[in-house]
Write an enzyme that holds these catalytic residues in place. Structure first.
Site, PDB file in Angstrom:
ATOM      1  N   SER A  94      -6.247 -12.751  -2.426  1.00 15.42           N
ATOM      2  CA  SER A  94      -6.534 -13.470  -1.405  1.00 15.42           C
ATOM      3  C   SER A  94      -6.842 -14.629  -1.951  1.00 15.42           C
ATOM      4  O   SER A  94      -6.416 -15.784  -1.518  1.00 15.42           O
ATOM      5  CB  SER A  94      -6.984 -13.074   0.227  1.00 15.42           C
ATOM      6  OG  SER A  94      -8.600 -12.430  -0.350  1.00 15.42           O
ATOM      7  N   TYR A 134       0.750  -1.707  -0.153  1.00 12.78           N
ATOM      8  CA  TYR A 134      -0.218   0.595   0.154  1.00 12.78           C
ATOM      9  C   TYR A 134       1.106   1.401   0.196  1.00 12.78           C
ATOM     10  O   TYR A 134       1.038   2.467   0.165  1.00 12.78           O
ATOM     11  CB  TYR A 134      -0.970  -0.148   1.242  1.00 12.78           C
ATOM     12  CG  TYR A 134      -1.964  -0.195   0.625  1.00 12.78           C
ATOM     13  CD1 TYR A 134      -3.688   0.005  -0.022  1.00 12.78           C
ATOM     14  CD2 TYR A 134      -1.904  -2.184   0.963  1.00 12.78           C
ATOM     15  CE1 TYR A 134      -4.818  -0.711   0.002  1.00 12.78           C
ATOM     16  CE2 TYR A 134      -3.529  -2.696  -0.128  1.00 12.78           C
ATOM     17  CZ  TYR A 134      -4.241  -2.091   0.211  1.00 12.78           C
ATOM     18  OH  TYR A 134      -5.596  -2.641  -0.246  1.00 12.78           O
ATOM     19  N   GLY A 141     -10.322  -5.632  -4.357  1.00 11.43           N
ATOM     20  CA  GLY A 141      -8.629  -6.297  -5.426  1.00 11.43           C
ATOM     21  C   GLY A 141      -7.842  -7.246  -3.960  1.00 11.43           C
ATOM     22  O   GLY A 141      -7.383  -8.223  -4.288  1.00 11.43           O
ATOM     23  N   ASP A 142      -8.149  -6.561  -2.817  1.00 12.52           N
ATOM     24  CA  ASP A 142      -8.056  -7.648  -1.776  1.00 12.52           C
ATOM     25  C   ASP A 142      -8.552  -8.980  -1.416  1.00 12.52           C
ATOM     26  O   ASP A 142      -7.576  -9.575  -1.144  1.00 12.52           O
ATOM     27  CB  ASP A 142      -8.052  -6.810  -0.217  1.00 12.52           C
ATOM     28  CG  ASP A 142      -7.106  -5.743  -0.221  1.00 12.52           C
ATOM     29  OD1 ASP A 142      -6.188  -5.635  -0.715  1.00 12.52           O
ATOM     30  OD2 ASP A 142      -8.140  -4.314   0.180  1.00 12.52           O
ATOM     31  N   ARG A 143      -9.952  -8.872  -1.920  1.00 17.30           N
ATOM     32  CA  ARG A 143     -10.707 -10.057  -1.921  1.00 17.30           C
ATOM     33  C   ARG A 143     -10.358 -10.932  -2.985  1.00 17.30           C
ATOM     34  O   ARG A 143      -9.341 -12.674  -2.611  1.00 17.30           O
ATOM     35  CB  ARG A 143     -11.791 -10.261  -1.654  1.00 17.30           C
ATOM     36  CG  ARG A 143     -12.857 -11.772  -1.701  1.00 17.30           C
ATOM     37  CD  ARG A 143     -12.621 -12.051  -0.575  1.00 17.30           C
ATOM     38  NE  ARG A 143     -13.622 -12.522   0.016  1.00 17.30           N
ATOM     39  CZ  ARG A 143     -13.921 -13.620   0.226  1.00 17.30           C
ATOM     40  NH1 ARG A 143     -12.670 -13.749   1.178  1.00 17.30           N
ATOM     41  NH2 ARG A 143     -14.428 -14.950   0.466  1.00 17.30           N
TER      42      ARG A 143
END
Length: 453
Positions: A255, A137, A250-252
């Protein structure tokens, strides 16, 4: 399976309410805040998603000692954290939201920090990892030379998924997949344009520059594009959904991609799974829904949920029907049995033996089709409302969870000869048999395939 998330953390805050009037000293809306939700952002959000899914996850990061860091650690809950000192303020990003729409965001503590040091404890956290997600980040942790060397070595033996940031460091060479969204890919590559062609141009440039095994450019509601060194660009479409708040998609994706790769799926299969997971995440409310109690466990590769179906049928006073088996090669006999079972109630749930369960029951050459394919084929039948995969040799545990009114078996059994009958009686259920079509069986099909082969 041990998952390690490494990267920058921050504190996200959503102030949500209604806006029905203007401020008297300026023509701006007055938001009457009804709820305040604080959650871990950045790498902390990725770790929170994985933890919520029940994975064994460890977060490697750096933390400050300010008040925001205390709130951040509280938001991380029971997640295992290995942290060094950040030597900078905790970044806080606050959104003001009205009617599911962001009105304004203000950031605090987001100036450029120094490159943080890493501790030996942070590096040791990777020793037993089955997959690593780098959530960059732009807070410079990924610039640390020791950390980069460790990640370079890890990429030679386990899946490493790197989610880059326009202000962050370049991924180390050899990572399994990098996952920029289209906007990030264009900015990082210098490419221009929009749509599929722009994603391909940017992705190819980044793939060659970063020496990644693959670059996967995510395109929001348009899915993703996979760019590998030796293959043609591959478009992976996304399910059509209504998106209220795209935060966290995007994080999902990153992961879910790492989890799928750690489970041994091919890159194509893993990306398809991750696209579906990201879409389901947004359809179910996105980051705002993470404040709620966890939903019942999702079925592999589907959005259907056996527990939700069961609870809905019982809550509406209906009759829940269940049946079970391996369904290794779906044939006409199966279809007839399932269709007959569905006529007995308001919903039919199939209790499906997992791959490991089938191997124990049928031998090492079985199943012929993996459980993901078997689930998908069963759910394609109109008479099947949901599937629950179980890993035991018998379905008693799954039945005790679902508690159907009727348990259906196909064959020449008598109800009293079935071990499930006694279990069903404990909650007032009953066992029923439907006709068995002996001329149609998985074994006959398997033998025929072997003869043809």
């Amino acid at each position: 399976m041990k998952l390690v998330v490494v990267g920058d953390v921050l504190l996200d805050a959503d102030f949500t309410g209604g806006a029905n009037r203007l401020c008297p000293d300026a023509p701006v809306p007055v938001v009457d805040v009804a709820t305040v939700l604080r959650r871990a952002g950045g790498a902390g959000l990725v770790a929170s998603m994985l933890s919520r899914d029940g994975h064994d996850v460890e977060l490697v990061t750096v933390l400050s000692d300010d008040e925001a860091a205390i709130l951040l650690q509280k938001a991380l809950g029971d997640i295992a954290v290995v942290a060094g000192p950040s030597c900078a303020l905790t970044p806080v990003k606050s959104r003001i939201r009205v009617d599911n729409q962001s009105v304004v965001r203000f950031d605090e503590g987001c100036g450029t920090p120094p490159v943080p040091e890493v501790t030996q404890e942070m590096l040791a956290a990777f020793q037993h990892a089955d997959a690593v997600i780098v959530a960059d980040y732009g807070r410079r942790l990924s610039e640390n030379a020791e950390l980069r060397e460790a990640l370079t070595q890890l990429a030679t033996r386990i899946p490493v998924v790197w989610d880059p940031h326009p202000s962050g460091a370049e991924p180390v060479p050899g990572v399994t997949a990098t996952t920029p969204n289209l906007s990030e890919a264009l900015k990082l590559s210098g490419a221009t344009g929009h749509g599929f062609e722009a994603a391909v141009e940017a992705g190819v440039t980044l793939r060659d520059r970063w020496n990644s095994h693959a670059v996967v450019v995510t395109r929001g509601q348009d899915g993703a594009v996979i760019l590998t060194p030796n293959g043609l660009p591959q478009a992976v479409p996304a399910p059509k959904i209504d998106v209220g708040d795209p935060c966290g998609a995007g994080d999902r994706f990153a992961s879910a991609l790492a989890v799928a790769l750690a489970r041994g799926l091919s890159l194509d299969e893993a990306v398809e799974t991750a696209v579906g997971e990201a879409a389901a995440f947004l359809a179910n409310g996105g980051v705002a829904a993470m404040a709620r109690e966890p939903e019942p466990e999702k079925l592999p590769g589907t959005d259907l949920d056996a527990l939700r179906v069961a609870n809905s049928v019982r809550g509406n006073g209906g009759t829940l029907v269940a049946t079970g088996g391996c369904f290794d090669l779906l044939h006409a006999g199966h279809a007839r049995t399932l269709a007959a079972a569905r006529t007995l109630g308001d919903a039919l749930i199939v209790c499906l033996n997992s791959d490991a369960s089938v191997r124990r029951l049928k031998g090492e050459q079985r199943p012929i089709m993996g459980e993901q394919d078997r689930v998908e084929l069963l759910l394609a039948l109109e008479c099947v409302d949901a599937v629950m995969v179980f890993d035991e040799d018998t379905p008693e545990s799954a039945l005790d969870t679902l508690r159907p009114h009727i348990w259906v078996k196909g064959g020449d059994y008598t109800a009293d000869s079935l071990p499930e009958t006694a279990l069903l009686k404990t909650w007032g259920g009953r066992t029923v048999t439907v006709p068995y079509y002996a001329a149609r069986s998985t074994s006959r099909l398997a033998d025929a395939i072997e003869r043809v082969g």
